[in-house]
Design a protein around this motif. Structure first.
Motif, PDB file in Angstrom:
ATOM      1  N   ILE A 122      38.830  48.495  30.476  1.00 49.77           N
ATOM      2  CA  ILE A 122      39.754  47.365  30.455  1.00 49.77           C
ATOM      3  C   ILE A 122      41.158  47.770  30.020  1.00 49.77           C
ATOM      4  O   ILE A 122      42.156  47.265  30.529  1.00 49.77           O
ATOM      5  CB  ILE A 122      39.201  46.245  29.550  1.00 49.77           C
ATOM      6  N   GLU A 123      41.233  48.703  29.074  1.00 53.89           N
ATOM      7  CA  GLU A 123      42.538  49.100  28.546  1.00 53.89           C
ATOM      8  C   GLU A 123      43.393  49.821  29.581  1.00 53.89           C
ATOM      9  O   GLU A 123      44.605  49.956  29.395  1.00 53.89           O
ATOM     10  CB  GLU A 123      42.352  49.995  27.315  1.00 53.89           C
ATOM     11  N   ASP A 124      42.793  50.258  30.693  1.00 58.46           N
ATOM     12  CA  ASP A 124      43.537  51.015  31.706  1.00 58.46           C
ATOM     13  C   ASP A 124      44.092  50.138  32.819  1.00 58.46           C
ATOM     14  O   ASP A 124      44.765  50.654  33.723  1.00 58.46           O
ATOM     15  CB  ASP A 124      42.634  52.092  32.326  1.00 58.46           C
ATOM     16  N   TYR A 125      43.810  48.844  32.783  1.00 56.46           N
ATOM     17  CA  TYR A 125      44.206  47.958  33.876  1.00 56.46           C
ATOM     18  C   TYR A 125      44.894  46.703  33.347  1.00 56.46           C
ATOM     19  O   TYR A 125      44.691  46.304  32.193  1.00 56.46           O
ATOM     20  CB  TYR A 125      42.978  47.575  34.720  1.00 56.46           C
ATOM     21  N   ASP A 126      45.695  46.083  34.216  1.00 54.63           N
ATOM     22  CA  ASP A 126      46.342  44.827  33.836  1.00 54.63           C
ATOM     23  C   ASP A 126      45.321  43.695  33.751  1.00 54.63           C
ATOM     24  O   ASP A 126      45.456  42.783  32.937  1.00 54.63           O
ATOM     25  CB  ASP A 126      47.429  44.458  34.856  1.00 54.63           C
ATOM     26  N   LEU A 127      44.308  43.761  34.599  1.00 59.05           N
ATOM     27  CA  LEU A 127      43.325  42.681  34.683  1.00 59.05           C
ATOM     28  C   LEU A 127      41.992  43.269  35.139  1.00 59.05           C
ATOM     29  O   LEU A 127      41.952  44.077  36.072  1.00 59.05           O
ATOM     30  CB  LEU A 127      43.809  41.630  35.693  1.00 59.05           C
ATOM     31  N   THR A 128      40.917  42.866  34.473  1.00 61.80           N
ATOM     32  CA  THR A 128      39.578  43.299  34.864  1.00 61.80           C
ATOM     33  C   THR A 128      38.717  42.065  35.097  1.00 61.80           C
ATOM     34  O   THR A 128      38.618  41.203  34.220  1.00 61.80           O
ATOM     35  CB  THR A 128      38.938  44.187  33.773  1.00 61.80           C
ATOM     36  N   ILE A 129      38.121  41.983  36.280  1.00 62.65           N
ATOM     37  CA  ILE A 129      37.275  40.844  36.624  1.00 62.65           C
ATOM     38  C   ILE A 129      35.824  41.289  36.447  1.00 62.65           C
ATOM     39  O   ILE A 129      35.377  42.249  37.066  1.00 62.65           O
ATOM     40  CB  ILE A 129      37.511  40.393  38.079  1.00 62.65           C
ATOM     41  N   LEU A 130      35.088  40.597  35.585  1.00 56.48           N
ATOM     42  CA  LEU A 130      33.721  40.996  35.282  1.00 56.48           C
ATOM     43  C   LEU A 130      32.863  39.784  34.973  1.00 56.48           C
ATOM     44  O   LEU A 130      33.375  38.713  34.653  1.00 56.48           O
ATOM     45  CB  LEU A 130      33.693  41.984  34.120  1.00 56.48           C
ATOM     46  N   GLY A 131      31.550  39.971  35.052  1.00 57.04           N
ATOM     47  CA  GLY A 131      30.622  38.888  34.789  1.00 57.04           C
ATOM     48  C   GLY A 131      30.094  38.935  33.372  1.00 57.04           C
ATOM     49  O   GLY A 131      30.169  39.962  32.693  1.00 57.04           O
TER      50      GLY A 131
END
Length: 320
Positions: free
Chosen positions: A135-144
Motif C-alpha cells: 500500500i505504501e508504494d501506491y497512491d491508491l490500493t483497491i482490496l477486499g
C-alpha cells in the motif's frame, strides 16, 4: 534557529524598510522579528544591517547575503508551489494497485468515464495478488475485506457487497431454476477453491429472515482458484456459482447472468480503497476514490432494479 524563517525575516525587513513593518507583513511581533535577525547575524558571524533610530541600511555583507537569499527563497517558493500543485491539481500520474478480478470487472470498465471527466489524470494500474499489498508504494490500493494490510494506513469502504448465486439464462433454460436452497443438490455447481481448504458446504444467508442461515452440501462439477475462470464458465452456461455483486453487476444488468435463489446470499464482503497516509492525499486520488464509490454503488442499484421478480422467474421456467 529556523534558518529559513530567519532568511525570510531578513528579506522582509529590507523590503519593508523596517522591523515593525516587516513584523506586520509576516504576522509576527517586532520582538520576534528582532530576535530572528540577531540570531541570523550571530549564526553568520557578520552584521547584515546598520540600525539607527532614523535609518536602516544594509552592510556590504548584508547586500551580498540578500542577493543570494532572494534566489534561495524564490527556489523554495517554487518547490513548494510545485509540490502543492501535485497534491491539489487534478492532473498527473495516479498509481493504483489492485487484484486481477477487481482490475478487470471493477476498475477497467470505469476508466473511459473517469478519463472523460478528468482528462489530465494518467492512470498507472498495477495488477497483482501479493499476500500483503504494498500500500505504501501506491497512491491508491483497491482490496477486499480480509486482505492483510498495515493497520496504520487509512482504508475507506467503497461498497459492502453481497455474494449472489448466479447462472446464465442458457443454463437455467436447460436445467431449470432452483427454488429452495436444497434444490442446489440437483444442479451443476461451480466453486471457488482455496489452497489447503476443501469446503463441502455453502452457508446461505436470508437477509429477509433476520440473516437466517442454511448449510447446503456442495458437490461441485468444477472448482478453480481463479475468480475469472469461474465467472467465464458461469457466463458460458456451465452451472451456478457464487459471485460478489459488484463484480457481476454489469452482467446482471445486461441479462448475461441471472440471480437465482433470491433473497439468499452466500456472504457479505467489503471493498476498500486504501491510502498510504491520511495526510497530503493527492486530489487525483481523492476524486478517483469518490468516483469509484459513486459508480460501484450506482451499478449495484441498477443491477438490483433489473433482477426479475420470482413470478417472472417462474414464468420464464414455464416458457422454457
Amino acid at each position: 534557529m529556523d534558518r529559513l524563517l530567519s532568511m525570510r525575516a531578513f528579506q522582509q525587513v529590507v523590503d519593508d524598510g523596517g522591523f515593525a513593518a516587516a513584523a506586520r507583513t509576516l504576522d509576527m511581533s517586532p520582538a520576534v522579528m528582532t530576535r530572528l535577525i540577531t540570531d541570523l547575524e550571530q549564526h553568520l558571524g557578520a552584521r547584515l544591517l546598520q540600525r539607527t533610530t532614523r535609518k536602516l541600511s544594509l552592510t556590504e555583507a548584508g547586500q551580498s547575503y540578500l542577493q543570494r537569499v532572494r534566489h534561495i527563497l524564490n527556489d523554495v517558493d517554487q518547490a513548494e508551489a510545485s509540490a502543492r500543485q501535485q497534491t491539489d491539481e487534478l492532473a498527473g500520474l495516479l498509481r493504483i494497485h489492485t487484484q486481477p478480478v477487481m482490475a478487470v470487472h471493477i476498475i477497467a470498465p470505469l476508466v473511459a468515464e473517469f478519463r472523460r471527466r478528468y482528462p489530465k489524470v494518467v492512470l498507472d494500474i498495477t495488477v497483482d495478488s501479493p499476500l500483503v499489498p504494498p500500500i505504501e508504494d501506491y497512491d491508491l490500493t483497491i482490496l477486499g475485506a480480509g486482505r492483510l494490510y498495515d493497520a496504520n494506513v487509512v482504508a475507506r469502504p467503497v461498497i459492502v457487497s453481497e455474494g449472489l448465486l448466479c447462472a446464465s439464462p442458457r443454463y437455467l433454460r436447460s436445467a431449470g431454476t432452483p427454488r429452495q436452497p436444497n434444490d442446489l443438490k440437483n444442479h451443476a455447481l461451480l466453486r471457488l477453491s482455496q489452497a489447503g481448504i476443501r469446503q463441502r458446504e455453502w452457508q446461505l444467508i436470508n437477509p429477509e429472515e433476520g440473516d437466517r442461515e442454511v448449510a447446503v452440501e456442495v458437490k461441485p462439477v468444477m472448482m478453480a482458484n481463479h475468480s475469472d475462470t469461474l465467472l467465464r464458465a458461469t457466463l458460458d452456461g456451465t452451472g451456478i456459482s457464487a459471485q460478489p455483486l459488484d463484480l457481476v453487476a454489469n452482467y446482471l444488468r445486461d441479462g448475461q447472468l441471472r440471480r437465482v435463489l433470491a433473497p439468499w446470499i452466500t456472504g457479505r464482503f467489503t471493498l476498500y480503497a486504501a491510502l498510504p497516509s491520511r495526510k497530503y492525499v493527492p486530489a487525483r486520488a481523492r476524486v478517483f476514490m469518490e468516483f469509484l464509490i459513486e459508480q460501484t454503488r450506482l451499478k449495484a442499484v441498477e443491477a438490483e432494479r433489473t433482477w426479475p421478480s420470482r413470478d417472472e422467474d417462474k414464468a420464464g421456467d414455464s416458457a422454457a
